[in-house]
Design a protein around this motif. Sequence first.
Motif, PDB file in Angstrom:
ATOM      1  N   GLY A 103       2.385 -26.654 -39.288  1.00  0.00           N
ATOM      2  CA  GLY A 103       2.829 -26.920 -37.846  1.00  0.00           C
ATOM      3  C   GLY A 103       1.617 -26.062 -37.142  1.00  0.00           C
ATOM      4  N   SER A 104       1.815 -26.577 -35.857  1.00  0.00           N
ATOM      5  CA  SER A 104       0.763 -25.878 -34.937  1.00  0.00           C
ATOM      6  C   SER A 104       0.947 -24.523 -34.820  1.00  0.00           C
ATOM      7  CB  SER A 104       0.915 -26.652 -33.428  1.00  0.00           C
ATOM      8  OG  SER A 104       2.154 -26.294 -32.926  1.00  0.00           O
ATOM      9  N   THR A 105       2.045 -23.889 -35.130  1.00  0.00           N
ATOM     10  CA  THR A 105       2.337 -22.711 -34.872  1.00  0.00           C
ATOM     11  C   THR A 105       1.222 -21.780 -35.760  1.00  0.00           C
ATOM     12  OG1 THR A 105       4.491 -22.710 -34.609  1.00  0.00           O
ATOM     13  CG2 THR A 105       4.060 -20.868 -35.292  1.00  0.00           C
ATOM     14  N   TYR A 129       4.464 -20.413 -23.660  1.00  0.00           N
ATOM     15  CA  TYR A 129       5.169 -20.506 -24.859  1.00  0.00           C
ATOM     16  C   TYR A 129       5.145 -19.283 -25.590  1.00  0.00           C
ATOM     17  CZ  TYR A 129       6.532 -22.486 -29.309  1.00  0.00           C
ATOM     18  OH  TYR A 129       7.020 -22.527 -30.582  1.00  0.00           O
ATOM     19  N   TYR A 132       2.603 -17.187 -27.991  1.00  0.00           N
ATOM     20  CA  TYR A 132       1.107 -16.831 -27.633  1.00  0.00           C
ATOM     21  C   TYR A 132       1.105 -15.298 -27.675  1.00  0.00           C
ATOM     22  CZ  TYR A 132       0.810 -21.897 -26.403  1.00  0.00           C
ATOM     23  OH  TYR A 132       0.826 -23.187 -26.350  1.00  0.00           O
ATOM     24  N   CYS A 174      -1.864 -24.898 -22.572  1.00  0.00           N
ATOM     25  CA  CYS A 174      -0.582 -25.510 -23.368  1.00  0.00           C
ATOM     26  C   CYS A 174      -0.580 -26.573 -22.434  1.00  0.00           C
ATOM     27  CB  CYS A 174       0.758 -24.727 -23.535  1.00  0.00           C
ATOM     28  SG  CYS A 174       1.911 -25.716 -24.251  1.00  0.00           S
ATOM     29  N   ASN A 178       4.544 -26.420 -22.162  1.00  0.00           N
ATOM     30  CA  ASN A 178       6.160 -25.747 -22.404  1.00  0.00           C
ATOM     31  C   ASN A 178       5.911 -24.383 -21.688  1.00  0.00           C
ATOM     32  OD1 ASN A 178       8.474 -24.522 -23.403  1.00  0.00           O
ATOM     33  ND2 ASN A 178       7.775 -24.887 -25.473  1.00  0.00           N
ATOM     34  N   ASP A 206      -3.009 -26.152 -27.056  1.00  0.00           N
ATOM     35  CA  ASP A 206      -1.747 -26.561 -27.535  1.00  0.00           C
ATOM     36  C   ASP A 206      -1.549 -28.024 -27.004  1.00  0.00           C
ATOM     37  OD1 ASP A 206       0.755 -27.009 -28.430  1.00  0.00           O
ATOM     38  OD2 ASP A 206       1.220 -24.739 -28.553  1.00  0.00           O
ATOM     39  N   ILE A 208       0.546 -30.346 -28.445  1.00  0.00           N
ATOM     40  CA  ILE A 208       1.506 -30.992 -29.226  1.00  0.00           C
ATOM     41  C   ILE A 208       2.516 -31.785 -28.283  1.00  0.00           C
ATOM     42  CG2 ILE A 208       1.600 -29.002 -30.853  1.00  0.00           C
ATOM     43  CD1 ILE A 208       4.471 -28.488 -29.980  1.00  0.00           C
ATOM     44  N   TYR A 209       2.348 -31.995 -27.074  1.00  0.00           N
ATOM     45  CA  TYR A 209       3.133 -32.929 -26.278  1.00  0.00           C
ATOM     46  C   TYR A 209       2.471 -33.872 -25.632  1.00  0.00           C
ATOM     47  CZ  TYR A 209       6.948 -29.177 -26.755  1.00  0.00           C
ATOM     48  OH  TYR A 209       7.829 -28.393 -27.291  1.00  0.00           O
ATOM     49  N   SER A 241       0.175 -31.368 -33.760  1.00  0.00           N
ATOM     50  CA  SER A 241       1.256 -31.348 -34.805  1.00  0.00           C
ATOM     51  C   SER A 241       2.141 -32.609 -34.870  1.00  0.00           C
ATOM     52  CB  SER A 241       2.370 -30.267 -34.574  1.00  0.00           C
ATOM     53  OG  SER A 241       3.365 -30.057 -35.238  1.00  0.00           O
ATOM     54  N   SER A 243       5.400 -32.472 -35.345  1.00  0.00           N
ATOM     55  CA  SER A 243       6.632 -31.916 -35.061  1.00  0.00           C
ATOM     56  C   SER A 243       7.165 -32.888 -33.886  1.00  0.00           C
ATOM     57  CB  SER A 243       6.622 -30.765 -34.693  1.00  0.00           C
ATOM     58  OG  SER A 243       6.453 -29.502 -35.566  1.00  0.00           O
ATOM     59  N   LYS A 244       6.558 -32.831 -32.806  1.00  0.00           N
ATOM     60  CA  LYS A 244       7.084 -33.500 -31.618  1.00  0.00           C
ATOM     61  C   LYS A 244       7.009 -34.994 -31.518  1.00  0.00           C
ATOM     62  CE  LYS A 244       7.964 -29.039 -30.383  1.00  0.00           C
ATOM     63  NZ  LYS A 244       9.220 -28.309 -30.411  1.00  0.00           N
ATOM     64  N   ARG A 252       6.754 -29.131 -40.872  1.00  0.00           N
ATOM     65  CA  ARG A 252       5.998 -28.130 -40.593  1.00  0.00           C
ATOM     66  C   ARG A 252       4.523 -28.386 -40.910  1.00  0.00           C
ATOM     67  NH1 ARG A 252       7.115 -26.768 -37.375  1.00  0.00           N
ATOM     68  NH2 ARG A 252       6.127 -24.610 -37.334  1.00  0.00           N
ATOM     69  N   TYR A 329      11.065 -30.395 -21.606  1.00  0.00           N
ATOM     70  CA  TYR A 329      11.929 -29.348 -21.133  1.00  0.00           C
ATOM     71  C   TYR A 329      11.809 -29.324 -19.682  1.00  0.00           C
ATOM     72  CZ  TYR A 329      10.442 -27.548 -25.689  1.00  0.00           C
ATOM     73  OH  TYR A 329       9.920 -27.710 -26.979  1.00  0.00           O
TER      74      TYR A 329
HETATM   75  C1  LIG Z   1       3.937 -25.656 -26.898  1.00  0.00           C
HETATM   76  C2  LIG Z   1       4.432 -25.323 -28.299  1.00  0.00           C
HETATM   77  N1  LIG Z   1       3.539 -25.187 -29.126  1.00  0.00           N
HETATM   78  C3  LIG Z   1       4.024 -24.894 -30.565  1.00  0.00           C
HETATM   79  C4  LIG Z   1       5.155 -25.291 -31.011  1.00  0.00           C
HETATM   80  C5  LIG Z   1       5.683 -25.323 -32.479  1.00  0.00           C
HETATM   81  O1  LIG Z   1       5.040 -26.496 -33.036  1.00  0.00           O
HETATM   82  P1  LIG Z   1       5.234 -26.530 -34.556  1.00  0.00           P
HETATM   83  O2  LIG Z   1       6.378 -26.973 -35.072  1.00  0.00           O
HETATM   84  O3  LIG Z   1       3.864 -27.658 -34.728  1.00  0.00           O
HETATM   85  O4  LIG Z   1       4.764 -25.413 -35.350  1.00  0.00           O
HETATM   86  C6  LIG Z   1       6.112 -25.571 -30.244  1.00  0.00           C
HETATM   87  C7  LIG Z   1       7.637 -25.702 -30.441  1.00  0.00           C
HETATM   88  O5  LIG Z   1       8.380 -25.998 -29.633  1.00  0.00           O
HETATM   89  C8  LIG Z   1       5.729 -25.782 -28.656  1.00  0.00           C
HETATM   90  O6  LIG Z   1       6.517 -26.062 -27.524  1.00  0.00           O
END
Ligand SMILES: Cc1ncc(COP(=O)(O)O)c(C=O)c1O
Length: 398
Positions: A103-105, A129, A132, A174, A178, A206, A208-209, A241, A243-244, A252, A329
């Motif tokens: 995941g990007s996490t 988010y 961080y 970000c 988010n 970041d 991911i969106y 990621s 994920s989204k 993950r 969001y």
């Molecule tokens: C800005 C941001 N970064 C990272 C994540 C987590 O992403 P990942 O599922 O890739 O770990 C989220 C999840 O909501 C997010 O909103």
Amino acid sequence: MTTTAPTKHRHVSEKANRFAESVIREMTREALRHGAVNLSQGFPDFPAPEEIKLAAAQAIHDDVNQYAITWGAKEFRDAIAEKTRWHLGLDVDPEREITVTCGSTEGMIAAMMACVDPGEEVVIFEPFYENYAPDAILSGATPRYVPLRPPDWSFDRDELRAAFGPRTKAVILCNPNNPTGKVFTRDEMEYVAGLCREFDALCFTDEIYEHIIYPRDDREVRHISMAQLEGMRERTVVVNSMSKTYSVTGWRVGYVLAPPHITGALRKVHDFLTVGAAAPLQRAGAFALRLPREYYERLQTDYLRRRDVLLPLLAEAGFRLFRPDGAYYVMTDIGAFGFKDDLEFTRHLIQEVGVACVPGSSFYSRPELGASQVRFCFCKKDETLAAAAERLAKLRRK
Ligand SMILES: Cc1ncc(COP(=O)(O)O)c(C=O)c1O
């Protein structure tokens, strides 16, 4: 709802004691406990794309079941490089500039641990988010917060400049953002980039969106990656990621694009943190990242529709909205309802009205800054949004 840090036990590290559990993830548990419609945590409740699921099932069936190369299966890194070329116009070397993470996490924390030394400062726009802040603590960084102010979540350039100094190691961006839904303009990004160059700082971005952007009539809204800006490629770490974009938050699987010297350090941290991301899902990722461009157009149209279903419902229920240009969001102001703060309001909304949101304070360094805000997500089925609408109609001002 427990939103305070646990009391210190001598078996618990100072670091782990300095942050609480994720409020976002806690809200999902609260929603389940009270049978509330969950508009808190950002994950789709509709099915993931059929062809991506089939690719994952096929990969397991084909016995892609052992460790992949620790920094990512070659076929997946190649697909990431191809997509980065058409989408961002950047040539990224899959051998030296891409790391696949859980995941990007994991990507963000691994990047920070690889780059930041204790005592160095990291500039963070707030609201942020929530990961961080713990990322900064775990990597030893000292956060310097810079406000994004509603309604358009713009920042004051002098305030941002004042947050940079000789100890600044990086800024975290970000974008699309988010929790605010802000999409930074080229002008704003150029200003951030200028400070990074002037102070020899990195940018952890970041993105991911990146594919979830909504058009506006009054100006163009476009996703720009910090890595695309002049002189930024060598000082930018892009966290991304599956994920989204592919609606597979539970897989993950994420990835990080960074210049070779940073990638080298990051891969070491990543290896000893997790060894690697799930091998069969990386094979499916190679398939997903090569989907035709119409896939991404459909994704946008789909989220635009969901946004335009939820926003009027919230407005009608009495929320003041800050209209998002990206991500899925919406931040709202709850002043009209007369509650003590965002926590009291959220508790009421979950337990009495039956809709879960995220209290605004979880996105700020000091709770009082978000005491009048809550965040809703709209990555949900039509039925879920309709159920939320029905319940929100019961919401009364105090
Ligand atoms: C800005 C941001 N970064 C990272 C994540 C987590 O992403 P990942 O599922 O890739 O770990 C989220 C999840 O909501 C997010 O909103």
